[in-house]
Design an enzyme around this catalytic site. Structure first.
Site, PDB file in Angstrom:
ATOM      1  N   ASP A  33      73.137 -24.676  49.624  1.00 30.27           N
ATOM      2  CA  ASP A  33      73.463 -22.783  50.025  1.00 30.27           C
ATOM      3  C   ASP A  33      71.697 -22.645  50.377  1.00 30.27           C
ATOM      4  O   ASP A  33      70.785 -22.073  49.769  1.00 30.27           O
ATOM      5  CB  ASP A  33      73.121 -22.519  48.453  1.00 30.27           C
ATOM      6  N   HIS A  72      70.999 -20.863  53.353  1.00 28.95           N
ATOM      7  CA  HIS A  72      71.918 -19.111  53.633  1.00 28.95           C
ATOM      8  C   HIS A  72      70.488 -19.223  54.522  1.00 28.95           C
ATOM      9  O   HIS A  72      70.044 -17.382  53.948  1.00 28.95           O
ATOM     10  CB  HIS A  72      71.653 -18.762  52.253  1.00 28.95           C
ATOM     11  N   ASP A  90      77.394 -23.215  53.189  1.00 29.38           N
ATOM     12  CA  ASP A  90      76.480 -22.259  52.434  1.00 29.38           C
ATOM     13  C   ASP A  90      75.375 -21.581  53.487  1.00 29.38           C
ATOM     14  O   ASP A  90      73.929 -21.872  52.825  1.00 29.38           O
ATOM     15  CB  ASP A  90      76.162 -21.731  51.311  1.00 29.38           C
ATOM     16  N   ASN A 100      81.973 -21.344  51.297  1.00 29.22           N
ATOM     17  CA  ASN A 100      83.004 -19.667  51.549  1.00 29.22           C
ATOM     18  C   ASN A 100      81.622 -18.959  52.401  1.00 29.22           C
ATOM     19  O   ASN A 100      82.672 -18.137  53.143  1.00 29.22           O
ATOM     20  CB  ASN A 100      83.031 -19.869  50.170  1.00 29.22           C
ATOM     21  N   HIS A 101      81.033 -19.257  52.806  1.00 27.22           N
ATOM     22  CA  HIS A 101      80.316 -18.320  53.749  1.00 27.22           C
ATOM     23  C   HIS A 101      80.367 -18.705  55.333  1.00 27.22           C
ATOM     24  O   HIS A 101      80.059 -18.388  56.390  1.00 27.22           O
ATOM     25  CB  HIS A 101      78.788 -18.129  53.527  1.00 27.22           C
TER      26      HIS A 101
END
Length: 185
Positions: free
Chosen positions: A92, A94, A127, A159-160
């Site tokens: 993650d 991000h 992600d 999923n991102h």
């Protein structure tokens, strides 16, 4: 307008077909993932919290060629990865380029961006984009690393990394990957 003029002027939204046509032309640069990483390093401030690209058209061309190279490498990989230790797992990111660089500097020996002297394998759990301010820079850096050392760097899709999530400007606003792509390119 030609592709180069459209990118340089920032006045035209470039369509996916335009990108595919450009990548397949002789004028497209040869993929050079080390150059993408060097361009990111030069554009970044010392704390990795801001970027100033002096040649956005050149950066765009280099990124497109590395994207194509990375796509080809990932397409050849098995869907089920068999990885060996030692391995460092990153999850993650991000779009937080500063934190990603902080941890990579602790793992990659001697600033060995070519990963020749780094004995540790790197697994990124997905992600990579959305929520942070530097999603474009994060994914560009990771794709370049994957191209440099495909057997030491593993990239999983979160999923991102799907357009249904990272294209949701209503939810993520200026920190959505789609917004950042449109803003930079």
């Amino acid at each position: 307008k030609s592709f180069e003029e459209a990118v340089a002027s920032n006045s035209t939204v470039v369509q996916l077909q335009d990108l595919k046509n450009y990548v397949n032309t002789p004028s497209a640069p040869m993929p050079d993932p080390g150059r993408v990483i060097e361009m990111l390093r030069r554009a970044s401030n010392p704390t990795h919290t801001a970027f100033d690209f002096s040649d956005i058209a050149g950066f765009t061309r280099s990124v497109l060629s590395v994207c194509t190279m990375c796509r080809d490498i990932c397409a050849k990989e098995a869907l089920y990865l068999k990885l060996r230790s030692p391995i460092v797992v990153f999850g993650d990111i991000h779009g937080n380029y500063a934190d990603m660089q902080f941890f990579l500097q602790k793992v990659i020996a001697f600033d060995d961006i070519m990963l020749k002297f780094t004995t540790t394998n790197l697994l990124f759990l997905g992600d990579y984009v959305d929520r942070g301010q530097h999603s474009v820079e994060c994914i560009c850096f990771l794709m370049a690393l994957k191209c440099i050392a495909p057997h030491k760097v593993s990239l999983l899709r979160g999923n991102h990394e799907s357009p249904e999530v990272n294209g949701d400007v209503d939810v993520y606003g200026y920190s959505s990957f789609k917004y950042q792509c449109l803003e930079r390119f």
